[in-house]
Design a protein around this motif. Structure first.
Motif, short mmCIF file in Angstrom:
data_model
loop_
_atom_site.label_atom_id
_atom_site.label_comp_id
_atom_site.label_asym_id
_atom_site.label_seq_id
_atom_site.Cartn_x
_atom_site.Cartn_y
_atom_site.Cartn_z
N TRP A 217 77.19 34.21 65.64
CA TRP A 217 76.21 35.24 65.36
C TRP A 217 75.91 36.03 66.63
O TRP A 217 76.16 35.57 67.74
CB TRP A 217 74.94 34.65 64.76
CG TRP A 217 74.19 33.65 65.61
CD1 TRP A 217 73.09 33.89 66.38
CD2 TRP A 217 74.47 32.24 65.75
NE1 TRP A 217 72.67 32.72 66.99
CE2 TRP A 217 73.50 31.71 66.62
CE3 TRP A 217 75.45 31.39 65.23
CZ2 TRP A 217 73.47 30.36 66.98
CZ3 TRP A 217 75.43 30.05 65.60
CH2 TRP A 217 74.45 29.56 66.46
N ALA A 218 75.42 37.22 66.45
CA ALA A 218 75.17 38.12 67.57
C ALA A 218 73.92 37.69 68.33
O ALA A 218 72.99 37.12 67.74
CB ALA A 218 75.02 39.55 67.07
N PRO A 219 73.86 37.96 69.62
CA PRO A 219 72.65 37.67 70.38
C PRO A 219 71.45 38.37 69.73
O PRO A 219 71.53 39.52 69.32
CB PRO A 219 72.94 38.23 71.76
CG PRO A 219 74.43 38.27 71.86
CD PRO A 219 74.92 38.54 70.47
N GLY A 220 70.34 37.66 69.63
CA GLY A 220 69.15 38.22 69.01
C GLY A 220 68.98 37.85 67.55
O GLY A 220 67.87 37.93 67.02
N ASP A 221 70.08 37.46 66.88
CA ASP A 221 69.96 37.01 65.48
C ASP A 221 69.26 35.65 65.43
O ASP A 221 69.41 34.83 66.34
CB ASP A 221 71.34 36.86 64.84
CG ASP A 221 71.95 38.19 64.44
OD1 ASP A 221 71.31 39.22 64.69
OD2 ASP A 221 73.07 38.18 63.89
N GLU A 222 68.53 35.42 64.34
CA GLU A 222 67.98 34.09 64.11
C GLU A 222 69.13 33.14 63.78
O GLU A 222 69.96 33.44 62.91
CB GLU A 222 66.97 34.11 62.97
CG GLU A 222 65.65 34.77 63.33
CD GLU A 222 64.91 34.00 64.42
OE1 GLU A 222 64.97 32.74 64.40
OE2 GLU A 222 64.28 34.63 65.28
N PRO A 223 69.20 31.99 64.44
CA PRO A 223 70.37 31.11 64.24
C PRO A 223 70.34 30.27 62.98
O PRO A 223 71.36 29.72 62.59
CB PRO A 223 70.32 30.21 65.48
CG PRO A 223 68.87 30.15 65.84
CD PRO A 223 68.30 31.50 65.51
N GLY A 224 69.17 30.15 62.31
CA GLY A 224 69.02 29.17 61.25
C GLY A 224 70.05 29.25 60.15
O GLY A 224 70.67 28.23 59.79
N ALA A 225 70.28 30.43 59.60
CA ALA A 225 71.22 30.56 58.48
C ALA A 225 72.64 30.23 58.89
O ALA A 225 73.42 29.65 58.11
CB ALA A 225 71.16 31.98 57.92
N HIS A 226 72.99 30.55 60.11
CA HIS A 226 74.36 30.32 60.59
C HIS A 226 74.58 28.83 60.87
O HIS A 226 75.64 28.28 60.54
CB HIS A 226 74.60 31.16 61.83
CG HIS A 226 74.16 32.59 61.69
ND1 HIS A 226 74.69 33.42 60.72
CD2 HIS A 226 73.20 33.31 62.33
CE1 HIS A 226 74.10 34.61 60.80
NE2 HIS A 226 73.19 34.55 61.76
N ARG A 227 73.58 28.19 61.46
CA ARG A 227 73.67 26.74 61.66
C ARG A 227 73.76 26.02 60.32
O ARG A 227 74.55 25.10 60.15
CB ARG A 227 72.44 26.26 62.43
CG ARG A 227 72.38 26.74 63.87
CD ARG A 227 71.09 26.26 64.56
NE ARG A 227 71.00 26.73 65.92
CZ ARG A 227 71.52 26.11 66.97
NH1 ARG A 227 72.17 24.96 66.78
NH2 ARG A 227 71.40 26.60 68.18
N ASP A 228 72.95 26.46 59.36
CA ASP A 228 72.95 25.83 58.04
C ASP A 228 74.32 25.96 57.38
O ASP A 228 74.80 25.02 56.72
CB ASP A 228 71.88 26.44 57.15
CG ASP A 228 70.46 26.06 57.58
OD1 ASP A 228 70.33 25.13 58.40
OD2 ASP A 228 69.51 26.70 57.10
N TRP A 229 74.94 27.13 57.53
CA TRP A 229 76.27 27.34 56.93
C TRP A 229 77.28 26.34 57.50
O TRP A 229 78.04 25.70 56.75
CB TRP A 229 76.74 28.77 57.16
CG TRP A 229 78.14 29.03 56.72
CD1 TRP A 229 78.58 29.24 55.45
CD2 TRP A 229 79.32 29.06 57.56
NE1 TRP A 229 79.95 29.42 55.45
CE2 TRP A 229 80.42 29.32 56.72
CE3 TRP A 229 79.53 28.92 58.93
CZ2 TRP A 229 81.73 29.43 57.21
CZ3 TRP A 229 80.83 29.02 59.42
CH2 TRP A 229 81.91 29.28 58.56
N ALA A 230 77.28 26.18 58.82
CA ALA A 230 78.22 25.25 59.44
C ALA A 230 77.92 23.81 59.03
O ALA A 230 78.84 23.03 58.72
CB ALA A 230 78.16 25.40 60.96
N GLU A 231 76.64 23.45 59.02
CA GLU A 231 76.27 22.07 58.68
C GLU A 231 76.61 21.76 57.22
O GLU A 231 77.11 20.67 56.90
CB GLU A 231 74.78 21.85 58.93
CG GLU A 231 74.35 21.99 60.38
CD GLU A 231 74.82 20.85 61.27
OE1 GLU A 231 75.60 19.99 60.80
OE2 GLU A 231 74.42 20.83 62.45
#
Length: 458
Positions: free
Chosen positions: A380-394
């Motif tokens: 994800w790009a700098p400044g984006d909230e990481p939650g959704a991206h972490r959840d996708w990987a997990e």
């Protein structure tokens, strides 16, 4: 009671040794020196020691031990978890040690500890020689080798670590040793799979292989053809010769929707045989990208140079798949359809052939059966909230878990996945821990993977 690290005293000693090659937070070059590929890594080391030779490495290690400073080693800085840096620690930076010595007659190449894959493949190209590498040129060759080294030549020549002939190592107490099959054989065994847990590797000698060119490239298909493509990929792997190693997975497409990719690398002497495999891949659907041609190995590695952008934020998860079942295909295609970011990717690395014929106890690397390494890469790009991206990987990793072998590739496991690290080594684990206690009894090195030094953790 253990006293606190004496940072100021260490800085005085190292300044005398290194001069302006010792960097501290107030120095103008310090911010760039602590910047790594993954923009999500934000660490604040106390100082960086930029070494030029093995003597300086040994001296820096002695200072770190004397002043009780936590130590990390940096080469390519491509570990996604940023373990080359540690808050309040001393970074032993090898990026200035980039010498490459080619012996064409012997078919070997010797490299300094700071060499990247790009350095060595460029030096070998005039001789039509190659070494087994990963798929990204910017990765440090030592770090890749010590924990494994999946790559385009895996089927024909094995992992990067399978091609290591000797290593010069500076141990935690500053002693310099050479590890090979006859000198420090237990250290040589542990280095091939156990990571940088035993010392700082300052020189490595590899077996080189003649390869003027490989038939390689990318064939990409629309996402709605992914099921057919991955099933075709499974069938191809079932009878792939050693000379053919094939990656597949999902990469960002120009319209924001992932595309399914297949990346064959045929390193055999018969171009017609390689072309038959490529034609088979093309028949799995309607290729949107079809770029396969004879390429020098250096250019094979360039294919992924633009895929991962420095400064973006990354989180990786890894699973070992014994086979690409229909259930696994369903999980992977569903993950591609639900991807949370237009930058994220999934890669399947092909382990077979020569890599599978090495005995599981011959090196520390713990899995020698044919398998696929599934790499789930959330970006994800700098400044984006990481939650959704972490959840996708997990979620993707959790969905693959019931279909996977125990453990996972130690070079990609997260720092908190200690149980999976142990499982990754199987029956080699206890021997590896004994080597850790022998060569680094005080736990100076906490590399990838982190090994315990106490009996109760074995």
């Amino acid at each position: 009671m253990t006293s606190a690290p004496t940072v100021s005293h260490a800085a005085d000693l190292l300044r005398e040794l290194l001069g302006d090659r010792l960097l501290q937070p107030a120095d103008v070059d310090f911010p760039a020196a602590v910047t790594v590929w993954n923009g999500a890594v934000d660490r604040a080391p106390a100082m960086i020691a930029r070494c030029r030779d093995v003597g300086e490495v040994a001296a820096v290690l002695r200072v770190a031990r004397r002043c009780r400073l936590p130590l990390t080693v940096r080469v390519g800085g491509h570990d996604w978890a940023g373990r080359a840096l540690r808050d309040g620690g001393l970074v032993l930076d090898l990026t200035g040690m980039r010498e490459v010595e080619v012996d064409p007659a012997a078919g070997t190449v010797t490299v300094a500890g700071g060499v990247t894959a790009a350095d060595v493949v460029a030096a070998l190209r005039p001789y039509d020689l190659v070494v087994a590498t990963g798929v990204v040129r910017a990765v440090g060759l030592a770090g890749l080798t010590l924990a494994g080294g999946y790559g385009p030549l895996c089927g024909r020549h094995g992992l990067a670590l399978d091609n290591l002939l000797a290593a010069e190592v500076v141990l935690a107490d500053g002693r310099r040793v050479v590890a090979d099959p006859t000198h420090e054989p237990e250290l040589f065994w542990a280095l091939r799979g156990g990571g940088g847990n035993f010392g700082v590797v300052t020189r490595l000698t590899y077996r080189a292989h003649r390869l003027p060119a490989a038939l390689a490239g990318m064939v990409m298909f629309a996402l709605d053809e992914a099921v057919d493509v991955l099933r075709g990929y499974r069938d191809l792997l079932a009878d792939a010769p050693d000379e053919l190693t094939v990656m597949a997975g999902f990469l960002p497409g120009p319209q924001g929707e992932p595309l399914v990719f297949v990346c064959p690398v045929h390193s055999g002497a018969d171009p017609a045989a390689g072309q038959r495999h490529v034609d088979r891949i093309r028949a799995w659907g309607t290729p949107l990208v079809d770029q396969v041609a004879p390429l020098p190995y250096e250019d094979v590695l360039r294919m992924f140079d633009d895929g991962m952008v420095d400064g973006n934020h990354y989180l990786l998860r890894t699973r070992w798949l014994p086979e690409l079942t229909d259930d696994a295909v369903e999980v992977l295609v569903d993950a591609a359809r639900r991807v949370s970011s237009p930058y994220s990717a999934i890669a399947l690395h092909h382990f077979h052939g020569a890599a599978s014929r090495i005995g599981v106890t011959d090196t520390a690397f713990g899995l020698r059966a044919d398998h696929l390494l599934a790499e789930v890469i959330a970006v994800w790009a700098p400044g984006d909230e990481p939650g959704a991206h972490r959840d996708w990987a997990e979620r993707t990793s959790a969905a693959l878990a019931p279909l996977a072998l125990p453990g996972g590739y130690p070079n990609l496991l997260a720092p908190d996945e200690t149980d999976r690290v142990r499982l990754a080594y199987g029956g080699n684990w206890e021997r590896l821990c004994r080597a850790k206690r022998r060569y680094d009894p005080r736990g100076v090195f906490s590399a990838v993977p982190t090994l315990p030094v106490t009996d109760d953790e074995e």
